[in-house]
Motif scaffolding. Structure first.
Motif, PDB file in Angstrom:
ATOM      1  N   ALA A 151       0.843  -1.196   0.000  1.00  0.00           N
ATOM      2  CA  ALA A 151       0.000   0.000   0.000  1.00  0.00           C
ATOM      3  C   ALA A 151       0.877   1.244   0.000  1.00  0.00           C
ATOM      4  CB  ALA A 151      -0.922  -0.010   1.216  1.00  0.00           C
ATOM      5  N   THR A 152       0.269   2.374  -0.288  1.00  0.00           N
ATOM      6  CA  THR A 152       1.004   3.642  -0.325  1.00  0.00           C
ATOM      7  C   THR A 152       0.157   4.767   0.252  1.00  0.00           C
ATOM      8  OG1 THR A 152       0.188   4.199  -2.544  1.00  0.00           O
ATOM      9  CG2 THR A 152       2.304   2.994  -2.400  1.00  0.00           C
ATOM     10  N   VAL A 153       0.840   5.821   0.638  1.00  0.00           N
ATOM     11  CA  VAL A 153       0.175   7.098   0.894  1.00  0.00           C
ATOM     12  C   VAL A 153       0.040   7.765  -0.471  1.00  0.00           C
ATOM     13  CG1 VAL A 153       0.329   9.344   2.004  1.00  0.00           C
ATOM     14  CG2 VAL A 153       1.156   7.302   3.199  1.00  0.00           C
ATOM     15  N   THR A 173      -4.632   2.136  -6.709  1.00  0.00           N
ATOM     16  CA  THR A 173      -5.167   1.651  -7.981  1.00  0.00           C
ATOM     17  C   THR A 173      -6.645   1.321  -7.907  1.00  0.00           C
ATOM     18  OG1 THR A 173      -4.736  -0.702  -7.584  1.00  0.00           O
ATOM     19  CG2 THR A 173      -2.910   0.629  -8.428  1.00  0.00           C
ATOM     20  N   GLU A 174      -7.145   1.085  -6.697  1.00  0.00           N
ATOM     21  CA  GLU A 174      -8.530   0.690  -6.462  1.00  0.00           C
ATOM     22  C   GLU A 174      -8.865  -0.639  -7.152  1.00  0.00           C
ATOM     23  OE1 GLU A 174     -11.066   3.910  -7.641  1.00  0.00           O
ATOM     24  OE2 GLU A 174     -10.456   5.177  -5.964  1.00  0.00           O
ATOM     25  N   LYS A 175      -7.859  -1.446  -7.431  1.00  0.00           N
ATOM     26  CA  LYS A 175      -8.054  -2.717  -8.132  1.00  0.00           C
ATOM     27  C   LYS A 175      -7.726  -3.936  -7.267  1.00  0.00           C
ATOM     28  CE  LYS A 175      -7.035  -0.686 -12.677  1.00  0.00           C
ATOM     29  NZ  LYS A 175      -6.117  -0.696 -13.848  1.00  0.00           N
ATOM     30  N   ALA A 187     -12.082   5.729   4.537  1.00  0.00           N
ATOM     31  CA  ALA A 187     -12.494   6.254   3.235  1.00  0.00           C
ATOM     32  C   ALA A 187     -13.611   5.382   2.670  1.00  0.00           C
ATOM     33  CB  ALA A 187     -11.297   6.277   2.294  1.00  0.00           C
ATOM     34  N   ARG A 188     -14.554   6.004   1.989  1.00  0.00           N
ATOM     35  CA  ARG A 188     -15.674   5.258   1.408  1.00  0.00           C
ATOM     36  C   ARG A 188     -16.121   5.893   0.096  1.00  0.00           C
ATOM     37  NH1 ARG A 188     -20.464   7.979   1.729  1.00  0.00           N
ATOM     38  NH2 ARG A 188     -20.810   9.494   3.416  1.00  0.00           N
ATOM     39  N   ASP A 189     -16.920   5.137  -0.659  1.00  0.00           N
ATOM     40  CA  ASP A 189     -17.584   5.681  -1.834  1.00  0.00           C
ATOM     41  C   ASP A 189     -18.887   6.338  -1.398  1.00  0.00           C
ATOM     42  OD1 ASP A 189     -15.607   4.786  -3.626  1.00  0.00           O
ATOM     43  OD2 ASP A 189     -16.501   2.770  -3.674  1.00  0.00           O
ATOM     44  N   GLY A 238     -12.339  -0.341   5.328  1.00  0.00           N
ATOM     45  CA  GLY A 238     -11.162  -0.125   6.171  1.00  0.00           C
ATOM     46  C   GLY A 238      -9.858  -0.337   5.434  1.00  0.00           C
ATOM     47  N   THR A 239      -9.915  -0.756   4.157  1.00  0.00           N
ATOM     48  CA  THR A 239      -8.669  -0.937   3.407  1.00  0.00           C
ATOM     49  C   THR A 239      -7.984   0.399   3.150  1.00  0.00           C
ATOM     50  OG1 THR A 239      -9.895  -0.902   1.321  1.00  0.00           O
ATOM     51  CG2 THR A 239      -9.424  -3.070   2.292  1.00  0.00           C
TER      52      THR A 239
END
Length: 305
Positions: free
Chosen positions: A94-96, A111-113, A178-180, A188-189
């Motif tokens: 993961a990254t900031v 990437t949201e993938k 964060a959420r949609d 929570g990812t």
């Protein structure tokens, strides 16, 4: 001559008053102890340990560490997800990827993938607020701009309320999920922390799951992003890699960090609140007599062996 004699006699009587010695000035009131002195003097019995199950440790390749205290008593499903994600190793690559000035720093899967790890709840219940009866609070004596009443839970959290519902506020260092768009509540990812003026308009709209208690500079002092008007890093090379994320309870006892919090409700905590609302001389000459809830974080301390 009698009237003259009377006036002279009256003047003679007044002379001792005119030339009486000036009374000595009253000594200045003794200044109250400052915040640092209050916390230093608080006995061990005024503090309680943060459970190592509630300490999320984010390590970066350069050796910096961010310590997050998880609010498991208020957002149990989201926190359970976060523990599972950390223990799965999902955040190793993961990254900031977002740093928006005066707002938030966000990390996770840019990437949201990436497929979320098994065993988590994809959309937990919206743990944004809860009935006021569920958590008894020590009342905060100072007013708040966003809530009719505020206070502190016995397990160390600043809480806002309208008398019917309670919620955790978006203060500096608060960690949210964060959420949609709704009905998404965020698994929570992907998490964020507040790095600017408290965005209290987010309260009750997103789950606050904890607060950064150490290493904040590793998240707040990063270069600001420019993408999408949201502070996204447009160039993937700008993203800050995360080395590993762990729960403190999973570390060997000799490596496990220990943190304590000042328990709300006691005299030491009351003195702390007063010291924050009424700063003392010699620098402060006009005490505010008030303090925003976000200026009253429950004190924590690192305990060394």
């Amino acid at each position: 001559m009698m009237p003259i004699m009377i006036r002279i006699a009256s003047l003679a009587l007044a002379l001792p008053l005119l030339f009486a010695a000036t009374p000595p000035p009253k000594p200045a009131p003794k200044a109250k102890p400052g915040t640092a002195d209050i916390l230093k003097a608080a006995p061990d019995g005024a503090w309680a340990e943060v459970s190592p199950e509630d300490l999320l440790l984010i390590d970066f390749p350069d050796g910096r560490r961010v310590t997050i205290w998880l609010a498991s008593g208020f957002t149990p499903v989201h926190v359970a997800n976060i523990r599972t994600i950390a223990r799965s190793g999902w955040w190793r690559d993961a990254t900031v990827y977002r740093v928006q000035d005066n707002y938030v720093t966000q990390w996770g899967d840019a990437t949201e993938k990436k497929v979320p790890p098994p065993g988590i709840v994809a959309n937990p219940p919206p743990e944004y607020d809860w009935p006021a009866r569920d958590h008894k609070l020590s009342r905060n004596p100072y007013r708040d701009a966003y809530a009719r009443m505020t206070g502190f839970s016995s397990d160390g959290w600043a809480v806002a309320s309208d008398g019917k519902q309670q919620w955790l506020p978006h203060c500096y260092g608060a960690v949210g999920v964060a959420r949609d768009l709704a009905p998404s509540t965020g698994s929570g990812t992907d998490l964020y922390t507040v790095i600017g003026h408290a965005p209290r308009h987010l309260d009750r709209n997103i789950a606050v799951v904890g607060r950064v208690i150490d290493g904040m500079a590793a998240l707040s002092a990063l270069p600001r992003g420019t993408g999408g008007g949201l502070g996204l890093y447009e160039d993937p090379k700008q993203r800050v890699p995360i080395a590993r994320v762990r729960i403190a309870a999973d570390l060997p006892a000799s490596e496990r960090p220990r943190w304590d919090y000042l328990v709300p409700g006691g005299p030491d905590f009351a003195a702390y609140l007063d010291s924050k609302a009424n700063r003392q001389p010699p620098f402060f000459t006009v005490p505010a007599g008030a303090a925003d809830l976000c200026n009253l974080p429950v004190p924590v301390r690192r305990v060394t062996p």
